[in-house]
Design a protein around this motif. Sequence first.
Motif, PDB file in Angstrom:
ATOM      1  N   VAL A 218       0.859  -1.286  -0.100  1.00 19.38           N
ATOM      2  CA  VAL A 218       0.005   0.101   0.007  1.00 19.38           C
ATOM      3  C   VAL A 218       0.812   1.377   0.049  1.00 19.38           C
ATOM      4  O   VAL A 218       0.708   2.057  -0.852  1.00 19.38           O
ATOM      5  CB  VAL A 218      -1.083   0.019   1.405  1.00 19.38           C
ATOM      6  CG1 VAL A 218      -1.759   1.222   1.304  1.00 19.38           C
ATOM      7  CG2 VAL A 218      -1.751  -1.109   1.231  1.00 19.38           C
ATOM      8  N   GLN A 219       1.920   1.381   1.039  1.00 21.46           N
ATOM      9  CA  GLN A 219       2.511   2.524   1.225  1.00 21.46           C
ATOM     10  C   GLN A 219       3.528   2.416  -0.050  1.00 21.46           C
ATOM     11  O   GLN A 219       3.995   3.736  -0.575  1.00 21.46           O
ATOM     12  CB  GLN A 219       3.454   2.452   2.304  1.00 21.46           C
ATOM     13  CG  GLN A 219       4.137   3.596   2.764  1.00 21.46           C
ATOM     14  CD  GLN A 219       4.948   3.649   4.067  1.00 21.46           C
ATOM     15  OE1 GLN A 219       4.813   2.607   4.671  1.00 21.46           O
ATOM     16  NE2 GLN A 219       5.745   4.578   4.392  1.00 21.46           N
ATOM     17  N   TRP A 220       4.136   1.443  -0.503  1.00 23.50           N
ATOM     18  CA  TRP A 220       4.910   1.330  -1.833  1.00 23.50           C
ATOM     19  C   TRP A 220       4.291   0.556  -2.652  1.00 23.50           C
ATOM     20  O   TRP A 220       4.571  -0.702  -2.699  1.00 23.50           O
ATOM     21  CB  TRP A 220       6.324   0.825  -1.366  1.00 23.50           C
ATOM     22  CG  TRP A 220       6.941   1.482  -0.142  1.00 23.50           C
ATOM     23  CD1 TRP A 220       6.888   1.335   1.130  1.00 23.50           C
ATOM     24  CD2 TRP A 220       7.826   2.710  -0.191  1.00 23.50           C
ATOM     25  NE1 TRP A 220       7.656   2.045   1.934  1.00 23.50           N
ATOM     26  CE2 TRP A 220       8.052   3.036   1.164  1.00 23.50           C
ATOM     27  CE3 TRP A 220       7.881   3.444  -1.137  1.00 23.50           C
ATOM     28  CZ2 TRP A 220       8.964   4.164   1.579  1.00 23.50           C
ATOM     29  CZ3 TRP A 220       8.754   4.663  -0.716  1.00 23.50           C
ATOM     30  CH2 TRP A 220       9.338   5.187   0.404  1.00 23.50           C
ATOM     31  N   PRO A 221       3.595   0.926  -3.741  1.00 27.71           N
ATOM     32  CA  PRO A 221       2.879   0.245  -4.702  1.00 27.71           C
ATOM     33  C   PRO A 221       3.757  -0.603  -5.605  1.00 27.71           C
ATOM     34  O   PRO A 221       4.953  -0.300  -5.907  1.00 27.71           O
ATOM     35  CB  PRO A 221       2.271   1.162  -5.510  1.00 27.71           C
ATOM     36  CG  PRO A 221       1.964   2.337  -4.631  1.00 27.71           C
ATOM     37  CD  PRO A 221       3.256   2.446  -3.704  1.00 27.71           C
ATOM     38  N   MET A 222       3.446  -1.875  -5.737  1.00 24.27           N
ATOM     39  CA  MET A 222       4.262  -2.916  -6.409  1.00 24.27           C
ATOM     40  C   MET A 222       3.477  -3.484  -7.761  1.00 24.27           C
ATOM     41  O   MET A 222       2.353  -3.510  -7.681  1.00 24.27           O
ATOM     42  CB  MET A 222       4.750  -4.004  -5.581  1.00 24.27           C
ATOM     43  CG  MET A 222       5.492  -3.620  -4.490  1.00 24.27           C
ATOM     44  SD  MET A 222       7.087  -2.984  -4.860  1.00 24.27           S
ATOM     45  CE  MET A 222       7.693  -2.271  -3.346  1.00 24.27           C
ATOM     46  N   ASN A 223       4.284  -3.849  -8.681  1.00 27.32           N
ATOM     47  CA  ASN A 223       3.556  -4.736  -9.674  1.00 27.32           C
ATOM     48  C   ASN A 223       3.848  -6.106  -9.542  1.00 27.32           C
ATOM     49  O   ASN A 223       5.112  -6.451  -8.969  1.00 27.32           O
ATOM     50  CB  ASN A 223       4.006  -4.245 -11.107  1.00 27.32           C
ATOM     51  CG  ASN A 223       3.626  -2.933 -11.777  1.00 27.32           C
ATOM     52  OD1 ASN A 223       3.246  -2.000 -10.932  1.00 27.32           O
ATOM     53  ND2 ASN A 223       3.491  -2.904 -13.008  1.00 27.32           N
ATOM     54  N   VAL A 224       2.835  -6.983 -10.023  1.00 29.74           N
ATOM     55  CA  VAL A 224       3.163  -8.164  -9.728  1.00 29.74           C
ATOM     56  C   VAL A 224       2.635  -9.207 -11.140  1.00 29.74           C
ATOM     57  O   VAL A 224       1.925  -8.784 -11.716  1.00 29.74           O
ATOM     58  CB  VAL A 224       2.160  -8.954  -8.828  1.00 29.74           C
ATOM     59  CG1 VAL A 224       2.237 -10.285  -8.760  1.00 29.74           C
ATOM     60  CG2 VAL A 224       2.193  -8.186  -7.433  1.00 29.74           C
ATOM     61  N   THR A 225       3.885  -9.882 -11.349  1.00 29.12           N
ATOM     62  CA  THR A 225       3.524 -10.559 -12.702  1.00 29.12           C
ATOM     63  C   THR A 225       3.988 -12.343 -12.292  1.00 29.12           C
ATOM     64  O   THR A 225       4.800 -12.491 -11.440  1.00 29.12           O
ATOM     65  CB  THR A 225       4.499 -10.209 -13.795  1.00 29.12           C
ATOM     66  OG1 THR A 225       4.216 -10.970 -15.050  1.00 29.12           O
ATOM     67  CG2 THR A 225       5.943 -10.460 -13.577  1.00 29.12           C
ATOM     68  N   TYR A 226       3.588 -13.239 -13.186  1.00 21.70           N
ATOM     69  CA  TYR A 226       3.725 -14.553 -12.895  1.00 21.70           C
ATOM     70  C   TYR A 226       4.273 -15.308 -14.155  1.00 21.70           C
ATOM     71  O   TYR A 226       4.090 -14.956 -15.198  1.00 21.70           O
ATOM     72  CB  TYR A 226       2.246 -15.214 -12.605  1.00 21.70           C
ATOM     73  CG  TYR A 226       1.566 -14.828 -11.385  1.00 21.70           C
ATOM     74  CD1 TYR A 226       1.740 -15.253 -10.137  1.00 21.70           C
ATOM     75  CD2 TYR A 226       0.746 -13.711 -11.497  1.00 21.70           C
ATOM     76  CE1 TYR A 226       1.240 -14.894  -9.021  1.00 21.70           C
ATOM     77  CE2 TYR A 226       0.336 -13.361 -10.369  1.00 21.70           C
ATOM     78  CZ  TYR A 226       0.302 -13.784  -9.147  1.00 21.70           C
ATOM     79  OH  TYR A 226      -0.037 -13.182  -8.252  1.00 21.70           O
ATOM     80  N   TYR A 227       5.179 -16.246 -14.032  1.00 19.15           N
ATOM     81  CA  TYR A 227       5.820 -17.048 -15.042  1.00 19.15           C
ATOM     82  C   TYR A 227       5.907 -18.345 -14.600  1.00 19.15           C
ATOM     83  O   TYR A 227       5.939 -18.549 -13.422  1.00 19.15           O
ATOM     84  CB  TYR A 227       6.881 -16.336 -15.616  1.00 19.15           C
ATOM     85  CG  TYR A 227       8.147 -16.166 -14.633  1.00 19.15           C
ATOM     86  CD1 TYR A 227       9.015 -17.066 -14.546  1.00 19.15           C
ATOM     87  CD2 TYR A 227       8.179 -14.891 -13.617  1.00 19.15           C
ATOM     88  CE1 TYR A 227      10.128 -16.954 -13.532  1.00 19.15           C
ATOM     89  CE2 TYR A 227       9.183 -15.034 -12.744  1.00 19.15           C
ATOM     90  CZ  TYR A 227      10.170 -15.761 -12.460  1.00 19.15           C
ATOM     91  OH  TYR A 227      11.101 -15.768 -11.869  1.00 19.15           O
ATOM     92  N   GLY A 228       6.343 -19.240 -15.649  1.00 17.31           N
ATOM     93  CA  GLY A 228       6.464 -20.449 -15.490  1.00 17.31           C
ATOM     94  C   GLY A 228       5.669 -21.430 -15.981  1.00 17.31           C
ATOM     95  O   GLY A 228       4.839 -21.181 -16.922  1.00 17.31           O
TER      96      GLY A 228
END
Length: 582
Positions: free
Chosen positions: A353-363
């Motif tokens: 929340v305080q430090w917004p992040m992106n999320v991606t998946y692979y495999g």
Amino acid sequence: MNKDTKDLLADIEFDSLSRKHICHSITCLLDLPDEILLIICRYLSSYDILYAFYTPLKSEQRLHRMILNHRTRIKIDGIKINEYNYLSKLFSHSKVPLRPKSLILNNEHVTCLTYYYFSSTPEDVIRSMFRNLEHLTLTNCSHKDLQYLNKYIENLTELQYLHIVVQRPDANENMDDLETCNILFNQLLFNKKQISSIHTIDYKIYNGLLLSESLRFHNNLQNVNLVLQTIDDLYILLNGLVPNVQKMIIKLCQARIVPCYYPQSIRWICSRLIDFTLFESSIKFIVDDMKSIFAYMTNLTKLTLSIHDTFDPLFCHGPTIESILNEYLPHLLQFHYTITHHITKRNLIKNFVQWPMNVTYYGTKNFRWVHIYSLPWPANKNDKRQLPVVRYGSNSSVSSDVKRSACRKWVTITKDDEFSLLNTEYDHVCEIICSLSIDIKLPFHIYKVIFSRDTPIFSSSSIIQPSIYHLIVKRFLSSEKEMSILAHQFPYVKYLNLNLPLDECAFINCLNILRDRENNITTKSCYWTELIYFSTKLCGIHTDIISKNRQLYDWLIQYTNLKYQKKLLKNSDYPLTLTIWY
């Protein structure tokens, strides 16, 4: 005066006027403004610039003054031996010796360059040069180079910046040399006779630097960039070894020696440390490790974490990570983050929340990974966070401003259809490692090729590769014919590393080709007319052949690095390196 004479005089007068007009319209080098000349210098080596513009006995000249930065910042890298000898004469000039403030010795292409500098330059000249140095860089250096450097510790009284990259040993070489390098480096910085003037250190070594609690602290170090063996070495570093450090970049190489061990007490807080970067790729790195590190740096304002392949799911739990940051680092203003984690059924991924992040998946379906990262990427030109290594295929790409190829200098080619990727996905790569014959013309951004031990016999019908100037072949050649094929396919190679044939006749013939290179150039033969440096490994079979051939032995002792290794030529437990510098 007759008409013919008048016509002749008129022609002469016209020709004279034309020449004067042409002379006035010609621009010579000295007519160019300094700005243009300095742009030209960007494309020249230190040798080229000094040879063209340096006038030590007439220092008032405009060109001499113009190249002030170039004559005080010398980089010696991949040059011919006669060019090196010219620079060496400038260093030893009897009246006006060249004394740079910054010196770079790069062994990447000419692997004996640093050793040659220390062994061939008079000691009094080195001492005089070192007393003037503020910046020193040794790239791809060996433990012998560091032994020479340690000899002149007391002369490096003005040194502020030291950058050392130790060459990575081959698989069959003695790994004890790395331990020797670490001992020598610690003597440079954390010993009674330390180089006390240094404020910036950048040291990279395969397997990492090993520290001990018995080392002496260094008061003046402010910027530290180190590759360490384990987190235990980081604890020693933070616990008072560099008390005034302000910026720290650390890469950890191995898993910790004692699992779940944390310092019993923190004797020191790095109160001036405001910028910290950590690169960690061990599956055993956990959140508790991160908390124990943060306890040393309570005044941190900028943090970069790049953690690969961790098995701790808490790194994916945004509220937990942000709570730790708020507790341990209350003054934090910038947080750059990237982690990769193997997903299991019990994984609980919570948003930051305080430090917004992106999320991606692979495999694959049965083996999935999550990649969590902050944007923008890169955050700035010094952002060295790494993209994940995709081992099992990728279902979605990282939405970053950085292409995957931009983060890689080299790529391994294992299939013929992968060569086409050099023009697309890997358009920033400059080196390739392959075990295949190259049957396409490589793009011009590729300048280095490494053939692995599994490479088949080279074909005489291979396509010529004009962009390649650095060639390495790791398997033994079968005959001198293969050398001829390589010379035809890669005609503009400057730096050559081959494993010569084990057959006695073929081995001698290959060496004779390299010995008679000047004659080959004269007769316009196909054997590497631009070659600057050749190196090869000599196994026991090779040294036996050399010892039995007196003429060959005498030539090698006179013209190669073996003049310094006569004893090892007869008694060595490890392969010797033969080098010829043209």
